[in-house]
Design a protein around this motif. Structure first.
Motif, PDB file in Angstrom:
ATOM      1  N   GLU A  74       0.831  -1.206   0.000  1.00  0.00           N
ATOM      2  CA  GLU A  74       0.000   0.000   0.000  1.00  0.00           C
ATOM      3  C   GLU A  74       0.868   1.259   0.000  1.00  0.00           C
ATOM      4  O   GLU A  74       0.604   2.205  -0.750  1.00  0.00           O
ATOM      5  CB  GLU A  74      -0.933  -0.005   1.214  1.00  0.00           C
ATOM      6  CG  GLU A  74      -2.009  -1.083   1.164  1.00  0.00           C
ATOM      7  CD  GLU A  74      -2.885  -1.077   2.405  1.00  0.00           C
ATOM      8  OE1 GLU A  74      -2.662  -0.200   3.276  1.00  0.00           O
ATOM      9  OE2 GLU A  74      -3.776  -1.942   2.503  1.00  0.00           O
ATOM     10  N   LYS A  75       1.904   1.273   0.843  1.00  0.00           N
ATOM     11  CA  LYS A  75       2.779   2.453   0.909  1.00  0.00           C
ATOM     12  C   LYS A  75       3.533   2.651  -0.402  1.00  0.00           C
ATOM     13  O   LYS A  75       3.692   3.774  -0.878  1.00  0.00           O
ATOM     14  CB  LYS A  75       3.776   2.312   2.066  1.00  0.00           C
ATOM     15  CG  LYS A  75       3.206   2.636   3.442  1.00  0.00           C
ATOM     16  CD  LYS A  75       4.284   2.553   4.498  1.00  0.00           C
ATOM     17  CE  LYS A  75       3.789   3.017   5.852  1.00  0.00           C
ATOM     18  NZ  LYS A  75       3.555   4.479   5.882  1.00  0.00           N
ATOM     19  N   LEU A  76       4.006   1.555  -0.976  1.00  0.00           N
ATOM     20  CA  LEU A  76       4.751   1.654  -2.228  1.00  0.00           C
ATOM     21  C   LEU A  76       3.848   2.162  -3.352  1.00  0.00           C
ATOM     22  O   LEU A  76       4.276   2.961  -4.192  1.00  0.00           O
ATOM     23  CB  LEU A  76       5.343   0.292  -2.589  1.00  0.00           C
ATOM     24  CG  LEU A  76       6.384   0.269  -3.711  1.00  0.00           C
ATOM     25  CD1 LEU A  76       7.601   1.098  -3.323  1.00  0.00           C
ATOM     26  CD2 LEU A  76       6.808  -1.167  -4.013  1.00  0.00           C
ATOM     27  N   ALA A  77       2.600   1.711  -3.356  1.00  0.00           N
ATOM     28  CA  ALA A  77       1.658   2.152  -4.388  1.00  0.00           C
ATOM     29  C   ALA A  77       1.421   3.658  -4.316  1.00  0.00           C
ATOM     30  O   ALA A  77       1.226   4.323  -5.339  1.00  0.00           O
ATOM     31  CB  ALA A  77       0.336   1.397  -4.238  1.00  0.00           C
ATOM     32  N   LYS A  78       1.438   4.212  -3.093  1.00  0.00           N
ATOM     33  CA  LYS A  78       1.238   5.661  -2.932  1.00  0.00           C
ATOM     34  C   LYS A  78       2.422   6.458  -3.463  1.00  0.00           C
ATOM     35  O   LYS A  78       2.280   7.634  -3.822  1.00  0.00           O
ATOM     36  CB  LYS A  78       1.004   5.983  -1.454  1.00  0.00           C
ATOM     37  CG  LYS A  78      -0.340   5.486  -0.924  1.00  0.00           C
ATOM     38  CD  LYS A  78      -0.510   5.813   0.548  1.00  0.00           C
ATOM     39  CE  LYS A  78      -1.855   5.304   1.066  1.00  0.00           C
ATOM     40  NZ  LYS A  78      -2.023   5.575   2.515  1.00  0.00           N
ATOM     41  N   LEU A  79       3.607   5.838  -3.502  1.00  0.00           N
ATOM     42  CA  LEU A  79       4.790   6.517  -4.029  1.00  0.00           C
ATOM     43  C   LEU A  79       4.895   6.409  -5.546  1.00  0.00           C
ATOM     44  O   LEU A  79       5.659   7.145  -6.167  1.00  0.00           O
ATOM     45  CB  LEU A  79       6.064   5.924  -3.420  1.00  0.00           C
ATOM     46  CG  LEU A  79       6.243   6.007  -1.905  1.00  0.00           C
ATOM     47  CD1 LEU A  79       7.616   5.477  -1.529  1.00  0.00           C
ATOM     48  CD2 LEU A  79       6.076   7.426  -1.408  1.00  0.00           C
ATOM     49  N   ARG A  80       4.139   5.489  -6.119  1.00  0.00           N
ATOM     50  CA  ARG A  80       4.240   5.232  -7.564  1.00  0.00           C
ATOM     51  C   ARG A  80       3.684   6.394  -8.369  1.00  0.00           C
ATOM     52  O   ARG A  80       2.602   6.903  -8.076  1.00  0.00           O
ATOM     53  CB  ARG A  80       3.509   3.938  -7.928  1.00  0.00           C
ATOM     54  CG  ARG A  80       3.770   3.457  -9.356  1.00  0.00           C
ATOM     55  CD  ARG A  80       3.107   2.119  -9.581  1.00  0.00           C
ATOM     56  NE  ARG A  80       3.256   1.660 -10.950  1.00  0.00           N
ATOM     57  CZ  ARG A  80       4.267   0.948 -11.409  1.00  0.00           C
ATOM     58  NH1 ARG A  80       5.218   0.592 -10.575  1.00  0.00           N
ATOM     59  NH2 ARG A  80       4.328   0.569 -12.670  1.00  0.00           N
ATOM     60  N   GLN A  81       4.426   6.794  -9.393  1.00  0.00           N
ATOM     61  CA  GLN A  81       4.036   7.908 -10.240  1.00  0.00           C
ATOM     62  C   GLN A  81       3.516   7.395 -11.585  1.00  0.00           C
ATOM     63  O   GLN A  81       3.605   6.203 -11.889  1.00  0.00           O
ATOM     64  CB  GLN A  81       5.227   8.847 -10.434  1.00  0.00           C
ATOM     65  CG  GLN A  81       5.765   9.354  -9.092  1.00  0.00           C
ATOM     66  CD  GLN A  81       6.910  10.326  -9.227  1.00  0.00           C
ATOM     67  OE1 GLN A  81       6.833  11.468  -8.828  1.00  0.00           O
ATOM     68  NE2 GLN A  81       8.004   9.874  -9.820  1.00  0.00           N
ATOM     69  N   ASP A  82       2.957   8.302 -12.363  1.00  0.00           N
ATOM     70  CA  ASP A  82       2.312   7.906 -13.614  1.00  0.00           C
ATOM     71  C   ASP A  82       3.264   7.214 -14.579  1.00  0.00           C
ATOM     72  O   ASP A  82       2.836   6.364 -15.377  1.00  0.00           O
ATOM     73  CB  ASP A  82       1.694   9.135 -14.305  1.00  0.00           C
ATOM     74  CG  ASP A  82       0.505   9.692 -13.517  1.00  0.00           C
ATOM     75  OD1 ASP A  82      -0.056   8.939 -12.696  1.00  0.00           O
ATOM     76  OD2 ASP A  82       0.155  10.865 -13.728  1.00  0.00           O
ATOM     77  N   ASP A  83       4.555   7.560 -14.532  1.00  0.00           N
ATOM     78  CA  ASP A  83       5.509   6.947 -15.461  1.00  0.00           C
ATOM     79  C   ASP A  83       6.088   5.634 -14.936  1.00  0.00           C
ATOM     80  O   ASP A  83       6.991   5.056 -15.552  1.00  0.00           O
ATOM     81  CB  ASP A  83       6.637   7.928 -15.786  1.00  0.00           C
ATOM     82  CG  ASP A  83       7.457   8.298 -14.547  1.00  0.00           C
ATOM     83  OD1 ASP A  83       7.117   7.839 -13.440  1.00  0.00           O
ATOM     84  OD2 ASP A  83       8.427   9.071 -14.685  1.00  0.00           O
ATOM     85  N   GLY A  84       5.577   5.150 -13.786  1.00  0.00           N
ATOM     86  CA  GLY A  84       6.043   3.884 -13.233  1.00  0.00           C
ATOM     87  C   GLY A  84       7.188   4.013 -12.243  1.00  0.00           C
ATOM     88  O   GLY A  84       7.573   3.028 -11.613  1.00  0.00           O
TER      89      GLY A  84
END
Length: 456
Positions: free
Chosen positions: A240-250
């Protein structure tokens, strides 16, 4: 014996397999796998599976021929379909025999499961095996998740599952069962040698620990289960935390990652590496943490092995599965009057007379003089410079000041004058010494236009 059978019946019932489900039982003819065959065969009819047997002759012992003949007679007597494989001596490796043998076995099992459309593979791993594995992992060090030991149930390939229904039983229980029931089994004489770490633990360390506490095996299983549960919760939270850091370009937001406490930083890195199925040592984890937390070095990359790289560029980071290509770096193109040069699928650069130029909304232009011709459109080279009001600037420094990532710098297009000076780093910076359009000497316009390229 009755208590062992009742315990097994209950555990099997808890697996909730369909009635008459086909299973493939990995049998070595040792006491453990023969006990598993007997317990499966004596399950209540309503929950008894259809037993199939897989056997591998490793050609490692003189008695292997007798073992092979025995399992063939046994399966014929009880009507079990038997699938066998012989591992020829010529195929044995010079080193790493144990690991290569394991991979060969499980590869064979996977083939049988697929061909026979069987969904479940059963092995006879028991509580003593669990303790041996736990201690081996503890001695060798590595990722905490490895201390969860042998799992009682896990996925096996795309469509199958691996079940280990004897993990709740000790070696002593299984030996007592086969001896009481007069079940034939074969002892692997190599198990008596202390050549392997597992055997040394089995013969010397674990008996001593059992003597210290008879509940040692149960405690190992309990700790492994608790650890598995805690890691499962940590895994869910880190996803969940990693997904929040993920940006549109991956990529992932570096500054947000840096605000986390160190334990969370490490946990998210482990999660990221796990998603890429990377084997990661604590040394590599520490190196990755230092790279991402180093505020004096805005860019960098770390070779993670296996063809993967951790890449950090200013405000974000990601894992690349290859060295980033540097295609067309030597390519240069002449800018001819009235012609366009495509620099991407959506961008083109052209040279025109200023009086003939018909502007469009969104066009970017640079006015140039005839004295600066001919003009080249090319990639960056060492020593490139641009003349500005504050003096000559290195293109490299301009890109650093603008925080242009290294992976993008070599792909930028530059417009160079005949003397080699850079007039325009396209989409980044133009020289501010070009005369204005009103100057009579200004005869040309260089244009950057955005539109979709017509492949036809």
């Amino acid at each position: 014996m009755q208590a062992t059978k009742q315990q097994f019946d209950l555990q099997w019932q808890n697996l909730k397999l369909s009635a008459k489900e086909k299973v493939l039982v990995a049998v070595s003819t040792g006491a453990d796998s023969m006990a598993l065959l007997w317990l499966l065969a004596h399950l209540p009819v309503a929950i008894r599976p259809q037993i199939n047997v897989a056997y591998v002759d490793h050609q490692l012992r003189d008695q292997s021929k007798a073992e092979t003949e025995f399992i063939q007679r046994y399966c014929q007597e009880y009507g079990y379909p038997l699938f066998t494989k012989t591992w020829a001596v010529a195929e044995h490796p010079q080193t790493g025999l144990e690991e290569k043998a394991r991979k060969m076995r499980y590869g064979f099992f996977a083939t049988v499961l697929k061909k026979q459309k069987i969904k479940y593979l059963l092995t006879a791993h028991h509580a003593d095996d669990q303790a041996e594995t736990f201690l081996m992992k503890l001695l060798r060090g590595g990722d905490l998740a490895q201390l969860t030991g042998i799992k009682s149930r896990r996925k096996f390939g795309a469509r199958a599952e691996l079940l280990r229904p004897l993990l709740g039983f000790t070696k002593a229980q299984l030996l007592h069962l086969v001896q009481e029931q007069n079940i034939t089994y074969f002892e692997d004489e190599t198990n008596e040698h202390d050549d392997y770490l597992r055997n040394r633990l089995r013969h010397h360390v674990i008996p001593q620990l059992k003597q210290e506490n008879p509940q040692f095996l149960a405690h190992v299983e309990s700790y492994a289960t608790q650890l598995s549960e805690v890691l499962s919760l940590a895994d869910e939270a880190s996803k969940e935390k990693l997904a929040k850091l993920r940006q549109d370009d991956g990529s992932y937001a570096l500054e947000q990652w840096q605000t986390l406490d160190l334990p969370w930083q490490n946990q998210l890195l482990r999660q990221l590496f796990c998603q890429q199925q990377l084997e990661l040592s604590e040394k590599k984890l520490a190196q990755a943490s230092r790279l991402l937390n180093n505020t004096t070095k805005p860019q960098g990359q770390l070779n993670l092995g296996q063809g993967y790289f951790l890449v950090k560029e200013y405000h974000h980071f990601w894992i690349a599965d290859h060295l980033l290509p540097s295609e067309n770096l030597e390519l240069q193109r002449s800018l001819s009057l009235g012609e366009w040069q495509w620099i991407s699928d959506t961008e083109k650069v052209g040279l025109f007379f200023k009086d003939a130029y018909r502007p469009r909304p969104g066009d970017e232009v640079l006015a140039v003089s005839e004295a600066e011709a001919p003009f080249l459109l090319r990639h960056r080279r060492p020593g490139d410079r641009m003349k500005t009001k504050i003096g000559t600037q290195k293109i490299k420094q301009i890109l650093i000041d603008r925080k242009i990532a290294k992976t993008k710098r070599e792909r930028l297009w530059l417009v160079a004058a005949k003397d080699g000076n850079i007039l325009w780093v396209v989409k980044v910076k133009k020289t501010d010494l070009s005369p204005r359009l009103v100057n009579a000497k200004m005869q040309y316009i260089i244009v950057l236009r955005r539109e979709v390229k017509d492949d036809e």
